[in-house]
Design a protein around this motif. Structure first.
Motif, PDB file in Angstrom:
ATOM      1  N   GLU A  56       0.895  -1.066  -0.070  1.00 54.86           N
ATOM      2  CA  GLU A  56      -0.058   0.131   0.004  1.00 54.86           C
ATOM      3  C   GLU A  56       0.731   1.242   0.209  1.00 54.86           C
ATOM      4  O   GLU A  56       0.573   2.248  -0.730  1.00 54.86           O
ATOM      5  CB  GLU A  56      -0.953  -0.111   1.082  1.00 54.86           C
ATOM      6  N   ALA A  57       2.065   1.270   0.588  1.00 58.61           N
ATOM      7  CA  ALA A  57       2.901   2.392   0.775  1.00 58.61           C
ATOM      8  C   ALA A  57       3.580   2.523  -0.564  1.00 58.61           C
ATOM      9  O   ALA A  57       3.613   3.652  -1.117  1.00 58.61           O
ATOM     10  CB  ALA A  57       3.978   2.163   1.854  1.00 58.61           C
ATOM     11  N   VAL A  58       3.850   1.578  -1.475  1.00 52.16           N
ATOM     12  CA  VAL A  58       4.522   1.851  -2.674  1.00 52.16           C
ATOM     13  C   VAL A  58       3.484   2.251  -3.682  1.00 52.16           C
ATOM     14  O   VAL A  58       3.591   3.200  -4.619  1.00 52.16           O
ATOM     15  CB  VAL A  58       4.974   0.360  -3.327  1.00 52.16           C
ATOM     16  N   ARG A  59       2.216   1.826  -3.546  1.00 45.98           N
ATOM     17  CA  ARG A  59       0.917   2.323  -4.419  1.00 45.98           C
ATOM     18  C   ARG A  59       0.985   3.682  -4.013  1.00 45.98           C
ATOM     19  O   ARG A  59       0.303   4.368  -5.218  1.00 45.98           O
ATOM     20  CB  ARG A  59      -0.115   1.498  -4.227  1.00 45.98           C
ATOM     21  N   LEU A  60       0.865   4.405  -2.763  1.00 49.04           N
ATOM     22  CA  LEU A  60       0.346   5.473  -2.771  1.00 49.04           C
ATOM     23  C   LEU A  60       1.712   6.593  -2.767  1.00 49.04           C
ATOM     24  O   LEU A  60       1.466   7.841  -3.201  1.00 49.04           O
ATOM     25  CB  LEU A  60      -0.172   5.723  -1.058  1.00 49.04           C
ATOM     26  N   ASP A  61       2.717   6.422  -2.426  1.00 52.13           N
ATOM     27  CA  ASP A  61       4.033   7.213  -2.610  1.00 52.13           C
ATOM     28  C   ASP A  61       4.829   6.978  -3.959  1.00 52.13           C
ATOM     29  O   ASP A  61       5.485   5.713  -4.138  1.00 52.13           O
ATOM     30  CB  ASP A  61       4.951   6.904  -1.220  1.00 52.13           C
ATOM     31  N   LYS A  62       4.814   7.624  -4.751  1.00 50.50           N
ATOM     32  CA  LYS A  62       5.460   7.839  -5.812  1.00 50.50           C
ATOM     33  C   LYS A  62       6.834   8.267  -5.857  1.00 50.50           C
ATOM     34  O   LYS A  62       7.627   8.501  -6.934  1.00 50.50           O
ATOM     35  CB  LYS A  62       4.585   8.168  -7.028  1.00 50.50           C
ATOM     36  N   CYS A  63       7.279   9.145  -4.796  1.00 53.72           N
ATOM     37  CA  CYS A  63       8.584   9.736  -5.141  1.00 53.72           C
ATOM     38  C   CYS A  63       9.644   9.558  -3.979  1.00 53.72           C
ATOM     39  O   CYS A  63      10.691   9.604  -4.349  1.00 53.72           O
ATOM     40  CB  CYS A  63       8.128  11.251  -4.628  1.00 53.72           C
ATOM     41  N   ASN A  64       9.168   8.946  -2.779  1.00 51.10           N
ATOM     42  CA  ASN A  64      10.157   8.570  -1.837  1.00 51.10           C
ATOM     43  C   ASN A  64      10.801   7.117  -1.943  1.00 51.10           C
ATOM     44  O   ASN A  64      10.115   6.071  -1.813  1.00 51.10           O
ATOM     45  CB  ASN A  64       9.463   8.383  -0.382  1.00 51.10           C
ATOM     46  N   PRO A  65      12.055   7.213  -2.342  1.00 52.68           N
ATOM     47  CA  PRO A  65      12.861   5.739  -2.451  1.00 52.68           C
ATOM     48  C   PRO A  65      13.057   4.818  -1.528  1.00 52.68           C
ATOM     49  O   PRO A  65      13.128   3.823  -1.476  1.00 52.68           O
ATOM     50  CB  PRO A  65      14.304   6.158  -3.140  1.00 52.68           C
ATOM     51  N   LEU A  66      12.788   5.688  -0.270  1.00 51.38           N
ATOM     52  CA  LEU A  66      13.065   4.967   0.796  1.00 51.38           C
ATOM     53  C   LEU A  66      11.961   3.849   1.075  1.00 51.38           C
ATOM     54  O   LEU A  66      12.169   2.722   1.885  1.00 51.38           O
ATOM     55  CB  LEU A  66      12.871   5.690   2.234  1.00 51.38           C
ATOM     56  N   VAL A  67      10.853   3.946   0.780  1.00 56.32           N
ATOM     57  CA  VAL A  67       9.768   3.011   0.654  1.00 56.32           C
ATOM     58  C   VAL A  67      10.019   1.770   0.101  1.00 56.32           C
ATOM     59  O   VAL A  67       9.920   0.587   0.407  1.00 56.32           O
ATOM     60  CB  VAL A  67       8.406   3.718   0.184  1.00 56.32           C
ATOM     61  N   ASN A  68      10.526   1.748  -1.217  1.00 58.52           N
ATOM     62  CA  ASN A  68      10.894   0.566  -2.108  1.00 58.52           C
ATOM     63  C   ASN A  68      12.329  -0.055  -1.310  1.00 58.52           C
ATOM     64  O   ASN A  68      12.332  -1.102  -1.468  1.00 58.52           O
ATOM     65  CB  ASN A  68      11.162   1.114  -3.393  1.00 58.52           C
ATOM     66  N   LEU A  69      13.065   0.761  -0.791  1.00 56.30           N
ATOM     67  CA  LEU A  69      14.136   0.128  -0.184  1.00 56.30           C
ATOM     68  C   LEU A  69      13.893  -0.614   1.060  1.00 56.30           C
ATOM     69  O   LEU A  69      14.145  -1.879   1.047  1.00 56.30           O
ATOM     70  CB  LEU A  69      15.216   1.341   0.325  1.00 56.30           C
TER      71      LEU A  69
END
Length: 516
Positions: free
Chosen positions: A363-376
């Motif tokens: 859900e975090a990846v779906r909502l946040d398109k700018c913060n690379p920390l979420v994907n890391l």
């Protein structure tokens, strides 16, 4: 002797007109206005009980036809909070004197206070037909249209009000329209014009400084906030904003000194206690931080930013169940913020609820398109679970975000994030040389691996957003304008006031960074 008598007669000729009888007393006033002077005297002295007694007597004598007595009675009802009763009396005044603009304005104001904004606009439009050059009518119409979300009509009316009479309050309401529309640049232009017109208005200076603070223009923000404090050293909104700026640059002790001054003026301010708590968090005094944040949460239980910060501090203290509790509450109020889901996933990971942690990361990846920390962080969890293919996909998505940030801005990424990204990249490319293993025994090292810090360019002062939201909802004090109708048989009516609502102006949420 005859000549002297003749001369005397020639010097003082007799009047040919008969002398008028001398009036012995002043004429009686008509019964309708006989005690208006006494009603007015008691009202301006704020002796409302005596005033109501005289009004009752006057209305009994006139069988309820004394317009001035009804008018003052309605004003007293409004002051006492009986808005519906005041509306009915003002409507009677409007029936007795349908061409009186004051009566219509008071009817409209009572309708506005009752929340009947559409009906209020209709009455104000009727009043405008009787007087098209009344600043108050144009201003109040603009305020009513703001509540009806008809911003174009509101702007037209407020611009017309400024053409009739430049006034601080009209500038403030016009600026708030642009803030509600999310146009900060136009709002700043309006407030700059307002400050040029009224350079000593601390509310305007503070609001303009806060807008510059939100845009990150710290030099101009500091200039305007400093001017506001020069004219009013006890202006707690400016003090709170100045403390937030110092908090931005890590001067926690100086910020706490400022907040101590503000606490004397507003000891029950939720943003104040939130900011104090995050100062203690920056100083790594976590118990004091939680105490202050709990007080802020008690004062504003539905503020998602305070719940966010409480979850953040509990996560830092490795109290994962408490962190889960506060982050879940924050998500219920702010369900579209990706970073909240990321922190919730960190808490779930440490609570060994891997499946729900994956759902939170997704859900975090779906909502946040700018913060690379979420994907890391998501890639770290997937790798630790042995899902290398999905971890590689998240790692590649993180690289895209990092490259985009490098191309579009001069960013400097946090060293811890860079180090972890390098380790993860090496682990994914060389399957045999595993740098990370399954969740380690040391919970602190595990927590660090799953929640690396944000890029430094995205870090914002902890709690500064709360100071901005609080100060944006302020407005200038009432300014009275005489608009009564004078006359020989009736005293001038107390004027109506410009409407001064406080529409909620929400600043764009500033992400609050986790510290190492």
């Amino acid at each position: 002797m005859a000549e002297e008598k003749l001369a005397t007669k020639s010097q003082f000729p007799a009047s040919a007109e008969p002398q008028k009888p001398r009036q012995k007393k002043a004429p009686e006033l008509p019964i309708l206005e006989r005690q208006n002077w006494l009603i007015h005297l008691h009202y301006i002295r704020k002796d409302y009980e005596a005033c109501k007694a005289v009004i009752k007597e006057q209305l009994q004598e006139t069988q309820g036809l004394c317009e001035y007595a009804l008018y003052v009675q309605a004003l007293i009802f409004r002051l006492e909070g009986n808005i519906q009763e005041s509306l009915e009396l003002f409507q009677k005044c409007a029936i007795l004197s349908p061409q009186c603009v004051d009566n219509l304005k008071q009817v409209a104001r009572s309708l506005f206070l009752l929340g009947k904004h559409k009906a209020a606009t209709e009455v104000y439009n009727e009043a405008a037909k009787l007087n098209q050059k009344d600043w108050e009518i144009c201003h109040n119409l603009g305020v009513c249209y703001i509540y009806l979300k008809q911003f174009n009509k509101a702007q037209d009316q407020l611009q017309s009000a400024l053409q009739l009479n430049r006034h601080d309050l009209t500038y403030i309401m016009l600026g708030k329209i642009h803030l509600l529309e999310g146009d900060l640049d136009k709002a700043i232009e309006i407030y700059k014009r307002a400050v040029e017109f009224s350079p000593e208005n601390t509310e305007l200076l503070t609001t303009l400084g806060l807008l510059y603070l939100q845009l990150g223009v710290y030099q101009k923000a500091f200039e305007h906030l400093g001017n506001a404090l020069t004219y009013d050293p006890a202006n707690y909104k400016a003090i709170l904003a100045a403390g937030s700026m110092m908090q931005t640059h890590g001067d926690f002790d100086v910020a706490l000194t400022k907040y101590r001054v503000a606490a004397c003026a507003v000891p029950e301010s939720p943003p104040l206690w939130n900011n104090i708590g995050m100062c203690f968090f920056g100083k790594k005094k976590y118990v004091a931080a939680i105490s202050c944040l709990k007080r802020a949460n008690y004062l504003a239980p539905f503020d998602w930013k305070i719940l966010y910060n409480l979850g953040l501090v509990h996560l830092t203290m490795q109290q994962y169940a408490s962190a889960f509790h506060f982050l879940s509450a924050a998500i219920s109020f702010q369900p579209k913020m990706g970073e909240l889901y990321m922190l919730l996933a960190v808490a779930l990971t440490n609570l060994e609820d891997t499946e729900n942690a994956k759902r939170a990361y997704a859900e975090a990846v779906r909502l946040d398109k700018c913060n690379p920390l979420v994907n890391l962080n998501y890639a770290v969890l997937l790798y630790n679970q042995g899902e290398k293919k999905d971890a590689l996909a998240q790692y590649q998505e993180m690289e895209k975000k990092v490259n985009f940030l490098k191309d579009n801005s001069t960013v400097e990424f946090d060293s811890e994030m860079v180090e972890m990204a390098q380790k993860l990249g090496a682990a994914l490319q060389v399957g045999e040389a595993l740098v990370w293993t399954k969740p380690v025994k040391d919970p602190k090292s595990k927590h660090r691996s799953a929640s690396a810090s944000k890029p430094a360019s995205l870090q914002q002062p902890l709690g500064s957003n709360e100071a901005l939201g609080q100060a944006m909802s302020s407005a200038a004090a009432y300014r009275k304008f005489s608009s009564g109708t004078g006359g020989t048989s009736q005293l001038t009516k107390p004027p109506s006031l410009p409407l001064e609502p406080e529409p909620t102006v929400e600043a764009s949420p500033t992400e609050i960074s986790r510290e190492k």
